[in-house]
Design an enzyme around this catalytic site. Structure first.
Site, PDB file in Angstrom:
ATOM      1  N   GLY A  37     155.985  36.852 -42.345  1.00  0.00           N
ATOM      2  CA  GLY A  37     156.915  35.730 -42.350  1.00  0.00           C
ATOM      3  C   GLY A  37     156.648  34.903 -41.110  1.00  0.00           C
ATOM      4  N   ASN A  41     156.777  36.361 -37.392  1.00  0.00           N
ATOM      5  CA  ASN A  41     155.519  36.549 -36.663  1.00  0.00           C
ATOM      6  C   ASN A  41     155.590  35.921 -35.274  1.00  0.00           C
ATOM      7  OD1 ASN A  41     154.390  37.783 -38.923  1.00  0.00           O
ATOM      8  ND2 ASN A  41     153.420  35.898 -39.651  1.00  0.00           N
ATOM      9  N   GLN A 102     141.870  30.519 -47.660  1.00  0.00           N
ATOM     10  CA  GLN A 102     143.019  31.345 -48.011  1.00  0.00           C
ATOM     11  C   GLN A 102     143.933  30.638 -49.000  1.00  0.00           C
ATOM     12  OE1 GLN A 102     146.286  32.419 -45.030  1.00  0.00           O
ATOM     13  NE2 GLN A 102     145.059  34.287 -45.025  1.00  0.00           N
ATOM     14  N   THR A 104     148.011  31.289 -50.731  1.00  0.00           N
ATOM     15  CA  THR A 104     149.224  32.086 -50.577  1.00  0.00           C
ATOM     16  C   THR A 104     150.205  31.796 -51.708  1.00  0.00           C
ATOM     17  OG1 THR A 104     148.996  32.079 -48.170  1.00  0.00           O
ATOM     18  CG2 THR A 104     151.165  32.616 -49.063  1.00  0.00           C
ATOM     19  N   PHE A 105     150.820  32.859 -52.224  1.00  0.00           N
ATOM     20  CA  PHE A 105     151.914  32.749 -53.188  1.00  0.00           C
ATOM     21  C   PHE A 105     153.133  33.376 -52.517  1.00  0.00           C
ATOM     22  CE2 PHE A 105     147.999  32.779 -55.505  1.00  0.00           C
ATOM     23  CZ  PHE A 105     148.174  31.850 -56.528  1.00  0.00           C
ATOM     24  N   PHE A 106     154.247  32.644 -52.487  1.00  0.00           N
ATOM     25  CA  PHE A 106     155.395  33.085 -51.693  1.00  0.00           C
ATOM     26  C   PHE A 106     156.647  33.205 -52.557  1.00  0.00           C
ATOM     27  CE2 PHE A 106     158.801  32.621 -48.508  1.00  0.00           C
ATOM     28  CZ  PHE A 106     158.377  33.546 -47.571  1.00  0.00           C
ATOM     29  N   ASN A 174     148.412  22.380 -38.843  1.00  0.00           N
ATOM     30  CA  ASN A 174     146.958  22.491 -38.989  1.00  0.00           C
ATOM     31  C   ASN A 174     146.435  21.231 -39.671  1.00  0.00           C
ATOM     32  OD1 ASN A 174     147.208  22.739 -41.833  1.00  0.00           O
ATOM     33  ND2 ASN A 174     147.251  24.971 -41.730  1.00  0.00           N
ATOM     34  N   GLY A 207     138.947  25.044 -33.184  1.00  0.00           N
ATOM     35  CA  GLY A 207     139.758  24.753 -32.019  1.00  0.00           C
ATOM     36  C   GLY A 207     141.021  23.985 -32.355  1.00  0.00           C
ATOM     37  N   ASP A 234     150.594  31.338 -36.173  1.00  0.00           N
ATOM     38  CA  ASP A 234     151.865  31.855 -35.657  1.00  0.00           C
ATOM     39  C   ASP A 234     151.689  32.409 -34.244  1.00  0.00           C
ATOM     40  OD1 ASP A 234     153.060  31.222 -38.092  1.00  0.00           O
ATOM     41  OD2 ASP A 234     152.657  33.208 -38.928  1.00  0.00           O
TER      42      ASP A 234
END
Length: 298
Positions: A37, A41, A102, A104-106, A174, A207, A234
């Site tokens: 989470g 984190n 990556q 993600t499924f949340f 990001n 970076g 995080d």
């Protein structure tokens, strides 16, 4: 005290040969379960670095008495939780391919309660992924605001983004989130950075860049052996915020964030390899020299 608002979650992290297209499949080569989470984190990273932190989050009735609760107790994380009976603690399913990309499924689970929860007024708050309207209300009521839309950036309307950014002192994102914010707001990156006191945009293995006072500063990554990128952002925020409350310059804060992230990516799991302040300083000095503090105001 640093306050963190957002998700506490259980992470199911899998490695795959490639990320499949719609209606296709791929093979899972490894799967592990970790504490996660985004907000949790960051709170864990801050706690291990030695700063006082309070986590404001939503959990299901499966959290009390769990290993995750014991872990937070051991770290000394203060908690202001909305416990939602009959729900799961949020769960993330993350898939990373061999190139490091990556998906993600949340499952929001208990975090749906954010929408109706009363927003706290906080002296210094970092808002990670959470309900957009809740984050807007927290930003409006708080004194000093750090904001990170995370992968939930796609859920923010133009009006919500305008509202929250108008109350934001430090903006983290990001490169993908920056692009989406600019698209939603209809502005350029340059305009976006001028709407906040300070912006830090990370670029994965390339970076990060600090925007402050009309100038920009590039911060290179610390070279390490990459095991898994999950949680790097995080950890960066945890390092930055811990350094910020200790009075370091914004550029040094970014470098401290970079060093903190370098520890996390060496192991799988967002909270499995967090550095102490002493460990962070040792690697910092080896890569950047001595961190600079701001002059003490008399």
């Amino acid at each position: 005290m640093i306050h963190i608002v957002g998700h506490t979650a259980v992470d199911h992290i899998s490695r795959v040969h490639h990320l499949p297209k719609a209606n296709q499949s791929t093979h899972i080569t490894d799967r592990q379960v970790f504490f996660g989470g985004g907000a949790a984190n960051i709170a864990a990273g801050i706690a291990v670095l030695g700063e006082a932190v309070t986590l404001h989050s939503c959990v299901g009735d499966d959290f009390a008495g769990s290993d995750y609760e014991q872990w937070m107790d051991n770290l000394g994380i203060h908690r202001q939780f909305f416990e939602v009976p009959g729900t799961h603690t949020p769960t993330a399913f993350m898939f990373t391919d061999e190139a490091g990309s990556q998906m993600t499924f949340f499952e929001w689970g208990a975090s749906k309660a954010f929408a109706m929860a009363e927003a706290p007024a906080l002296p210094l708050v970092h808002m990670a992924t959470a309900d957009p309207d809740f984050n807007c209300r927290v930003a409006e009521k708080s004194e000093f605001v750090s904001f990170d839309p995370g992968q939930d950036v796609f859920w923010y309307t133009k009006e919500q983004l305008k509202s929250i950014i108008s109350n934001t002192d430090i903006l983290f994102a990001n490169q993908h989130e920056v692009q989406q914010m600019c698209t939603t707001l209809g502005v350029t990156r340059e305009v976006l950075t001028k709407q906040v006191t300070m912006a830090i945009f990370t670029m994965s293995g390339d970076g990060s860049t600090l925007y402050i006072g009309g100038r920009e500063y590039f911060i290179p990554v610390v070279p390490v052996t990459l095991s898994d990128p999950t949680g790097a952002g995080d950890a960066y925020r945890a390092g930055f915020l811990s350094a910020y409350v200790r009075g370091y310059t914004p550029l040094s804060c970014c470098r401290i964030g970079t060093v903190t992230a370098s520890y996390v990516v060496e192991h799988v799991g967002c909270q499995t390899h967090l550095p102490t302040w002493t460990q962070m300083l040792e690697r910092y000095r080896a890569n950047f020299g001595t961190p600079e503090s701001l002059p003490v105001k008399v």
